[in-house]
Design an enzyme around this catalytic site. Structure first.
Site, short mmCIF file in Angstrom:
data_model
loop_
_atom_site.label_atom_id
_atom_site.label_comp_id
_atom_site.label_asym_id
_atom_site.label_seq_id
_atom_site.Cartn_x
_atom_site.Cartn_y
_atom_site.Cartn_z
N ASN A 1 0.84 -1.24 0.03
CA ASN A 1 0.07 0.01 -0.06
C ASN A 1 1.02 1.23 0.13
OD1 ASN A 1 0.39 -1.21 2.81
ND2 ASN A 1 -0.23 0.82 3.33
N THR B 1 -25.79 -9.06 12.59
CA THR B 1 -26.60 -8.88 11.63
C THR B 1 -25.87 -8.51 10.11
OG1 THR B 1 -28.18 -8.25 13.05
CG2 THR B 1 -28.90 -7.56 10.85
N CYS C 1 -3.50 5.43 6.94
CA CYS C 1 -3.86 5.07 8.32
C CYS C 1 -2.66 5.51 9.56
CB CYS C 1 -4.27 3.58 8.41
SG CYS C 1 -3.93 2.56 7.10
N1 PLP Z 1 -4.70 -3.72 3.62
C1 PLP Z 1 -4.27 -2.68 2.74
C2 PLP Z 1 -3.07 -3.14 1.72
C3 PLP Z 1 -4.45 -1.42 2.88
O1 PLP Z 1 -4.05 -0.50 2.11
C4 PLP Z 1 -5.73 -1.24 3.82
C5 PLP Z 1 -6.21 0.37 3.79
O2 PLP Z 1 -5.50 1.16 3.52
C6 PLP Z 1 -6.29 -2.09 4.44
C7 PLP Z 1 -5.63 -3.22 4.40
C8 PLP Z 1 -7.64 -2.02 5.40
O3 PLP Z 1 -8.52 -1.85 4.72
P1 PLP Z 1 -9.73 -1.00 5.19
O4 PLP Z 1 -9.50 0.30 5.23
O5 PLP Z 1 -11.01 -1.58 4.40
O6 PLP Z 1 -9.98 -1.54 6.74
#
Ligand code: PLP
Length: 359
Positions: free
Chosen positions: A138, A224, A309
């Site tokens: 990512n 749910t 994140c």
């Molecule tokens: N895995 C990867 C490689 C990501 O880039 C991301 C989000 O940035 C996630 C997992 C997490 O996904 P979500 O935002 O749907 O929780």
């Protein structure tokens, strides 16, 4: 002018997806209710699962709905395979943070300077329960040699899980599923809603329960069912699969223009990180780039300092550190990511803004 170059963090909701979700909202009954309205909602949920399975070339029984990529990653790491976990050091935080909770020994592989897993034949333990290697990283977008990793995993009796959250817009997930035993996907990277994802686990691979308290998802994830999210996941995955080739061409051309414009002006003052990578991500380390991200924001360019994140986390990027960069360089990288709506004008505006911020 503004430029949104942060599609890897999230992509805008597609109109067709929001229309399907709004239609699904009308089916408000609980899909587990036995009355006619419940049965209607259950049929729609089944339809969403079938459509996802068709795109991925699996059976509907192999598709488990989750609240997104993070949950799907947690589920895989905690509930697939018995025995040691082996993983790439550049995995997403959702995988890395779940690893200690799994309760088995954890072994890390090594990546080369381009973020590609190397030497796994030697660093993977003789007996392994689960191997986790993401389809596309990512931060830098590196693609992994999943066929070879699958051979090494299966020879050691393990299960291969691949986080394909970032791979899904540009890679053929059906092909990845010929090697991997399980993959995770997230709708919001594909123009779907946030909070919607799937874990796909091939038949015959035992999956333990993540959430108890209900019989949903074949008794393995209580709660749910979220029909709107499931519909959004199905529609965004279908559209992303249909436009995959066009997406690769469009984002690849934009990236070439972007990186070419910058490198013509900056030369050795910048490094494009990664080699074998998805076309929609450009991770660049700039000389003197520690505060570039904030300056760009002030001038209307949205990008990320590595993973969105961890954007509020001042720590250097674990991905760049694993790729052998020093702590200083691991703080100077910026991730630019493109989508179908990105235009040449936006990319050129961003490139010229970067040059003026660095001058
Ligand atoms: N895995 C990867 C490689 C990501 O880039 C991301 C989000 O940035 C996630 C997992 C997490 O996904 P979500 O935002 O749907 O929780």
């Amino acid at each position: 002018m503004n430029a949104y170059l942060d599609y890897a963090a999230t992509a805008p909701l597609r109109r067709e997806v929001s229309e399907e979700m709004l239609a699904a909202a009308e089916l408000f009954a609980n899909p587990d209710s036995l009355h006619a309205a419940g049965r209607k909602a259950a049929a729609a949920l089944l339809d969403a699962r079938d459509r996802i399975a068709r795109v991925l070339g699996v059976s509907a029984r192999e598709v488990y709905f989750t609240s997104g990529g993070t949950e799907a990653d947690n589920w895989a790491i905690r509930c697939l395979g018995d025995g040691p976990l082996y993983l790439s050091p550049t995995e997403h935080a959702a995988v890395l943070s779940a690893a200690p909770v799994r309760g088995t020994p954890v072994f890390f592989g090594k990546v080369d300077g381009d973020g590609i897993l190397t030497d796994f034949e030697h660093t993977m333990p003789e007996h392994v329960g689960l191997v986790a290697v993401m389809g596309a990283n990512n931060e830098v977008g590196s693609l992994q040699p999943l066929s070879e990793i699958a051979r090494a995993t299966h020879a050691r009796g393990g299960i291969l899980f691949s986080d394909c959250v970032q791979a899904a817009c540009s890679q053929d997930i059906q092909k990845i599923l010929r090697d991997a035993d399980a993959v995770s996907l997230s709708a919001h990277k594909l123009g779907g809603p946030k909070g919607a994802g799937v874990l796909v686990v091939k038949q015959g691979i035992p999956l333990r329960s993540l959430l108890v308290g209900g019989e949903q998802e074949r008794g393995l994830r209580g709660g749910t069912s979220n029909l709107m999210a499931a519909m959004g996941m199905a529609k965004s995955l279908e559209l992303a699969a249909e436009e995959r080739e066009q997406f690769c061409r469009h984002t690849g051309e934009l990236r070439e223009l972007f990186e070419g414009t910058l490198s013509a002006a900056l030369g050795e003052k910048m490094t494009v990180d990664g080699r074998c990578r998805v076309p929609n991500i450009s991770h660049i380390t700039f000389e003197g780039g520690e505060t570039l991200l904030y300056a760009l924001d002030l001038h209307g360019v949205a990008a990320s300092g590595g993973a969105a994140c961890s954007a509020h986390d001042p720590k250097p990027s674990h991905v760049m550190l694993a790729m052998g960069r020093n702590e200083h360089a691991a703080r100077c990288g910026v991730r630019f990511s493109f989508g179908m709506q990105t235009t040449k004008d936006e990319v050129l505006f961003a490139a010229h803004t970067i040059l003026s911020c660095l001058s």
